[in-house]
Design a protein around this motif. Structure first.
Motif, PDB file in Angstrom:
ATOM      1  N   LEU A   1       0.829  -1.214   0.000  1.00  0.00           N
ATOM      2  CA  LEU A   1       0.000   0.000   0.000  1.00  0.00           C
ATOM      3  C   LEU A   1       0.859   1.258   0.000  1.00  0.00           C
ATOM      4  O   LEU A   1       0.496   2.266  -0.618  1.00  0.00           O
ATOM      5  N   GLY A   2       1.987   1.240   0.683  1.00  0.00           N
ATOM      6  CA  GLY A   2       2.887   2.388   0.664  1.00  0.00           C
ATOM      7  C   GLY A   2       3.466   2.624  -0.718  1.00  0.00           C
ATOM      8  O   GLY A   2       3.549   3.763  -1.181  1.00  0.00           O
ATOM      9  N   GLY A   3       3.857   1.562  -1.389  1.00  0.00           N
ATOM     10  CA  GLY A   3       4.360   1.691  -2.758  1.00  0.00           C
ATOM     11  C   GLY A   3       3.286   2.169  -3.715  1.00  0.00           C
ATOM     12  O   GLY A   3       3.540   2.977  -4.609  1.00  0.00           O
ATOM     13  N   LEU A   4       2.071   1.688  -3.514  1.00  0.00           N
ATOM     14  CA  LEU A   4       0.962   2.121  -4.357  1.00  0.00           C
ATOM     15  C   LEU A   4       0.668   3.595  -4.141  1.00  0.00           C
ATOM     16  O   LEU A   4       0.410   4.331  -5.085  1.00  0.00           O
TER      17      LEU A   4
ATOM     18  N   ILE B   1       2.630  13.726 -12.756  1.00  0.00           N
ATOM     19  CA  ILE B   1       2.739  13.580 -14.207  1.00  0.00           C
ATOM     20  C   ILE B   1       1.475  14.096 -14.888  1.00  0.00           C
ATOM     21  O   ILE B   1       1.540  14.803 -15.904  1.00  0.00           O
ATOM     22  N   ALA B   2       0.312  13.781 -14.317  1.00  0.00           N
ATOM     23  CA  ALA B   2      -0.942  14.264 -14.884  1.00  0.00           C
ATOM     24  C   ALA B   2      -1.010  15.785 -14.830  1.00  0.00           C
ATOM     25  O   ALA B   2      -1.504  16.428 -15.764  1.00  0.00           O
ATOM     26  N   LEU B   3      -0.511  16.380 -13.770  1.00  0.00           N
ATOM     27  CA  LEU B   3      -0.514  17.839 -13.656  1.00  0.00           C
ATOM     28  C   LEU B   3       0.388  18.476 -14.704  1.00  0.00           C
ATOM     29  O   LEU B   3       0.005  19.466 -15.346  1.00  0.00           O
TER      30      LEU B   3
ATOM     31  N   ALA C   1       0.903   6.430  -6.991  1.00  0.00           N
ATOM     32  CA  ALA C   1      -0.241   7.288  -7.284  1.00  0.00           C
ATOM     33  C   ALA C   1       0.155   8.757  -7.157  1.00  0.00           C
ATOM     34  O   ALA C   1      -0.280   9.594  -7.956  1.00  0.00           O
ATOM     35  N   HIS C   2       1.001   9.069  -6.185  1.00  0.00           N
ATOM     36  CA  HIS C   2       1.461  10.447  -6.006  1.00  0.00           C
ATOM     37  C   HIS C   2       2.266  10.899  -7.225  1.00  0.00           C
ATOM     38  O   HIS C   2       2.085  12.010  -7.729  1.00  0.00           O
TER      39      HIS C   2
END
Length: 57
Positions: free
Chosen positions: A14-17, A27-29, A21-22
Motif C-alpha cells: 500500500l505504501g508503494g501504491l 505527471i498528470a498535472l 499514485a502520487h
C-alpha cells in the motif's frame, strides 16, 4: 510471526501504491499544464482548422 509478516507486506504494497499514485498525479498535472499551454498557443492562424474538431462535440 506469519501475521506480522503479512501485515508488513500489505503495508509495503500500500505504501508503494501510494507513492506511485502520487507520482502519477504529478505527471498528470504536468501533462495538463502542457495541454493548456498548447491550447492557448493554438488560437492564432490555425484556429479555424484546429478547433473544428471541438465544434462537432
Amino acid at each position: 510471526m506469519a501475521v506480522i509478516l503479512g501485515v508488513l507486506l500489505i503495508a509495503l504494497i500500500l505504501g508503494g501504491l501510494g507513492f506511485a499514485a502520487h507520482v502519477l498525479w504529478w505527471i498528470a498535472l504536468v501533462v495538463f499544464v502542457a495541454w493548456l499551454i498548447g491550447f492557448g498557443f493554438s488560437g492564432g492562424e490555425l484556429a479555424g482548422t484546429r478547433r473544428r474538431w471541438y465544434r462537432r462535440w
